[in-house]
Design a protein around this motif. Sequence first.
Motif, PDB file in Angstrom:
ATOM      1  N   THR A  57     -14.433  29.222  26.922  1.00 20.25           N
ATOM      2  CA  THR A  57     -15.455  29.325  25.881  1.00 20.25           C
ATOM      3  C   THR A  57     -16.205  28.011  25.688  1.00 20.25           C
ATOM      4  O   THR A  57     -17.210  27.960  24.978  1.00 20.25           O
ATOM      5  N   VAL A  58     -15.708  26.941  26.309  1.00 18.89           N
ATOM      6  CA  VAL A  58     -16.393  25.652  26.283  1.00 18.89           C
ATOM      7  C   VAL A  58     -17.113  25.404  27.607  1.00 18.89           C
ATOM      8  O   VAL A  58     -18.282  25.024  27.638  1.00 18.89           O
ATOM      9  N   ALA A  59     -16.403  25.635  28.717  1.00 17.49           N
ATOM     10  CA  ALA A  59     -16.951  25.322  30.038  1.00 17.49           C
ATOM     11  C   ALA A  59     -18.187  26.146  30.362  1.00 17.49           C
ATOM     12  O   ALA A  59     -19.209  25.604  30.812  1.00 17.49           O
ATOM     13  N   VAL A  60     -18.127  27.464  30.133  1.00 19.89           N
ATOM     14  CA  VAL A  60     -19.245  28.327  30.503  1.00 19.89           C
ATOM     15  C   VAL A  60     -20.486  28.030  29.664  1.00 19.89           C
ATOM     16  O   VAL A  60     -21.596  27.918  30.208  1.00 19.89           O
ATOM     17  N   PRO A  61     -20.382  27.867  28.327  1.00 14.61           N
ATOM     18  CA  PRO A  61     -21.582  27.493  27.562  1.00 14.61           C
ATOM     19  C   PRO A  61     -22.171  26.150  27.973  1.00 14.61           C
ATOM     20  O   PRO A  61     -23.403  25.984  27.970  1.00 14.61           O
ATOM     21  N   VAL A  62     -21.314  25.184  28.322  1.00 13.09           N
ATOM     22  CA  VAL A  62     -21.837  23.890  28.786  1.00 13.09           C
ATOM     23  C   VAL A  62     -22.631  24.067  30.075  1.00 13.09           C
ATOM     24  O   VAL A  62     -23.716  23.498  30.243  1.00 13.09           O
ATOM     25  N   LEU A  63     -22.095  24.874  30.984  1.00 12.24           N
ATOM     26  CA  LEU A  63     -22.823  25.160  32.224  1.00 12.24           C
ATOM     27  C   LEU A  63     -24.139  25.873  31.927  1.00 12.24           C
ATOM     28  O   LEU A  63     -25.167  25.577  32.542  1.00 12.24           O
ATOM     29  N   ALA A  64     -24.106  26.797  30.991  1.00 16.91           N
ATOM     30  CA  ALA A  64     -25.328  27.500  30.607  1.00 16.91           C
ATOM     31  C   ALA A  64     -26.339  26.527  30.017  1.00 16.91           C
ATOM     32  O   ALA A  64     -27.554  26.644  30.263  1.00 16.91           O
ATOM     33  N   LEU A 120     -26.025  30.419  22.278  1.00 17.60           N
ATOM     34  CA  LEU A 120     -26.096  31.877  22.423  1.00 17.60           C
ATOM     35  C   LEU A 120     -24.971  32.397  23.309  1.00 17.60           C
ATOM     36  O   LEU A 120     -24.342  33.421  23.004  1.00 17.60           O
ATOM     37  N   LEU A 121     -24.684  31.699  24.396  1.00 16.42           N
ATOM     38  CA  LEU A 121     -23.618  32.160  25.280  1.00 16.42           C
ATOM     39  C   LEU A 121     -22.245  31.958  24.641  1.00 16.42           C
ATOM     40  O   LEU A 121     -21.334  32.785  24.829  1.00 16.42           O
ATOM     41  N   TYR A 122     -22.093  30.876  23.872  1.00 17.06           N
ATOM     42  CA  TYR A 122     -20.823  30.670  23.165  1.00 17.06           C
ATOM     43  C   TYR A 122     -20.557  31.819  22.195  1.00 17.06           C
ATOM     44  O   TYR A 122     -19.429  32.334  22.101  1.00 17.06           O
ATOM     45  N   TYR A 123     -21.599  32.237  21.496  1.00 23.51           N
ATOM     46  CA  TYR A 123     -21.469  33.370  20.566  1.00 23.51           C
ATOM     47  C   TYR A 123     -21.119  34.640  21.334  1.00 23.51           C
ATOM     48  O   TYR A 123     -20.270  35.433  20.901  1.00 23.51           O
ATOM     49  N   ASP A 124     -21.754  34.837  22.488  1.00 28.27           N
ATOM     50  CA  ASP A 124     -21.490  36.016  23.305  1.00 28.27           C
ATOM     51  C   ASP A 124     -20.050  36.016  23.804  1.00 28.27           C
ATOM     52  O   ASP A 124     -19.349  37.042  23.777  1.00 28.27           O
ATOM     53  N   LEU A 125     -19.575  34.876  24.260  1.00 26.60           N
ATOM     54  CA  LEU A 125     -18.210  34.770  24.770  1.00 26.60           C
ATOM     55  C   LEU A 125     -17.175  34.954  23.669  1.00 26.60           C
ATOM     56  O   LEU A 125     -16.092  35.491  23.905  1.00 26.60           O
ATOM     57  N   SER A 126     -17.507  34.505  22.479  1.00 31.35           N
ATOM     58  CA  SER A 126     -16.563  34.629  21.361  1.00 31.35           C
ATOM     59  C   SER A 126     -16.301  36.088  21.012  1.00 31.35           C
ATOM     60  O   SER A 126     -15.190  36.454  20.621  1.00 31.35           O
ATOM     61  N   GLY A 127     -17.321  36.945  21.185  1.00 33.96           N
ATOM     62  CA  GLY A 127     -17.141  38.364  20.888  1.00 33.96           C
ATOM     63  C   GLY A 127     -16.385  39.090  21.965  1.00 33.96           C
ATOM     64  O   GLY A 127     -15.474  39.874  21.694  1.00 33.96           O
ATOM     65  N   ASP A 128     -16.741  38.848  23.225  1.00 35.08           N
ATOM     66  CA  ASP A 128     -16.097  39.508  24.362  1.00 35.08           C
ATOM     67  C   ASP A 128     -16.233  38.583  25.562  1.00 35.08           C
ATOM     68  O   ASP A 128     -17.293  38.542  26.201  1.00 35.08           O
ATOM     69  N   PRO A 129     -15.189  37.825  25.906  1.00 38.94           N
ATOM     70  CA  PRO A 129     -15.283  36.852  26.997  1.00 38.94           C
ATOM     71  C   PRO A 129     -15.728  37.454  28.325  1.00 38.94           C
ATOM     72  O   PRO A 129     -16.559  36.875  29.026  1.00 38.94           O
ATOM     73  N   ASP A 130     -15.195  38.604  28.672  1.00 34.99           N
ATOM     74  CA  ASP A 130     -15.556  39.227  29.952  1.00 34.99           C
ATOM     75  C   ASP A 130     -17.019  39.641  29.969  1.00 34.99           C
ATOM     76  O   ASP A 130     -17.732  39.423  30.954  1.00 34.99           O
ATOM     77  N   ALA A 131     -17.486  40.246  28.862  1.00 39.84           N
ATOM     78  CA  ALA A 131     -18.883  40.669  28.783  1.00 39.84           C
ATOM     79  C   ALA A 131     -19.812  39.457  28.801  1.00 39.84           C
ATOM     80  O   ALA A 131     -20.859  39.462  29.460  1.00 39.84           O
ATOM     81  N   GLY A 132     -19.438  38.402  28.086  1.00 40.99           N
ATOM     82  CA  GLY A 132     -20.249  37.191  28.061  1.00 40.99           C
ATOM     83  C   GLY A 132     -20.381  36.572  29.437  1.00 40.99           C
ATOM     84  O   GLY A 132     -21.460  36.113  29.831  1.00 40.99           O
ATOM     85  N   GLN A 133     -19.283  36.569  30.171  1.00 43.94           N
ATOM     86  CA  GLN A 133     -19.300  36.028  31.520  1.00 43.94           C
ATOM     87  C   GLN A 133     -20.207  36.855  32.438  1.00 43.94           C
ATOM     88  O   GLN A 133     -20.969  36.317  33.236  1.00 43.94           O
ATOM     89  N   ARG A 134     -20.147  38.168  32.287  1.00 48.56           N
ATOM     90  CA  ARG A 134     -20.996  39.042  33.092  1.00 48.56           C
ATOM     91  C   ARG A 134     -22.472  38.847  32.722  1.00 48.56           C
ATOM     92  O   ARG A 134     -23.345  38.865  33.593  1.00 48.56           O
ATOM     93  N   HIS A 135     -22.752  38.662  31.435  1.00 50.76           N
ATOM     94  CA  HIS A 135     -24.128  38.442  31.006  1.00 50.76           C
ATOM     95  C   HIS A 135     -24.694  37.149  31.608  1.00 50.76           C
ATOM     96  O   HIS A 135     -25.852  37.093  32.042  1.00 50.76           O
TER      97      HIS A 135
END
Length: 398
Positions: A167-174, A228-243
Amino acid sequence: MVEATLLATLLVAALASLFMAWAIGAGSSGSTPFAPAVGANAISVMRAGFLVGILGFAGAVLQGANVSEAVGQELIAGGVTLSPVGATLALLLAAGLVAIGVFAGYPIATAFTVTGAVVGVGLAAGGAPAWAKYQEIVALWVAVPFVGGGIAYGVAKTLRDERVPETVAVPVLAGLVGLLLANVRFVLLGDPGEQASIAAEIAGAVGSPGIAGQLGVSLVLATLVAGLLYYDLSGDPDAGQRHFLLALGGLVAFSAGGSQVGLAIGPLLPLLGPDTGVEVALELVLVFGGIGLLAGSWTGAPRMIKALAQDYSSLGPRRSIAALIPSFAIAQTAVFLGIPVSFNEIIVSAIIGSGAAAGDGEVSGEKMGKTVLAWIASLAIALGLGYGLFTVWTTVLG
């Protein structure tokens, strides 16, 4: 009045250019960007094919000018430009080699083929080597495997590190992707004949057009994307990653259109100047090339996407993300510098780098050797044939 011979020559060149654009759209630049998202079940095959065509067309129109002008006008020095016959021959030769690769199953690199054909014909026409441009091209071609593979390795390693929360790494990359996107230049945002970035336009609108203002806007946009991606990942990590994977696929498809359309229409540009009596705005030529990419993506890409998705499904979302981030960055670098680049080389290097981080870096040395050899042979054969065929043409027909 334009002579009938010139019109016939232009028609043949346009058809060859259209075939090149179709082959590019149906090939790696049309199928690769969304294959990871399809493999991760983030989007269906047909929807991916539809979107990659639209985004590739948009990239061609909005970002294709730099590479197109480089291919058409900067590969030959000495004040020599391709004649109508020379441009047509270069296009037919490149298109023919690509067709042979498609039907014979050989990995013919379009960027290498077109570059070699244009340089060969240009040198045979009396032009001088454009050594400065060649140095830029070779430097990028050589750097792609190391830079792309290295970035992919680092990203994949970070995403696999249990000490770094996803939830930290992916938003930073985004956020980093957003920072890069904010500074990508588009035709529609600049003054007539120029290009500008989103950051530059917003900074100018708020009264701070300097570098500091653009940097501030870029950081704000990057933070917004990351949030925005951090919020998305917080709700559903798998869905956020796919988005995120889906968004990356869209950016790569857009970048592919901007970087690859020049390979198809660049050689046409010398035919469309005031000296030939056929003046066509570059924007219209880009639309022409974009239509070819669109047709290729819609007719040929879905089959390729389905095939590639099976390979990408074994990579997983993390490795796919790691592969697409450097692909987007390198493609945009090539667009910015106006350098023709092989999309196959970009993607293959990134996949190998992400695989090495996952402990799956076992790559067939024989297969890679043959692929690299095919890339080099594409350049050498196109250059040699271009030089030889144009020399024969001018010798026999004067």
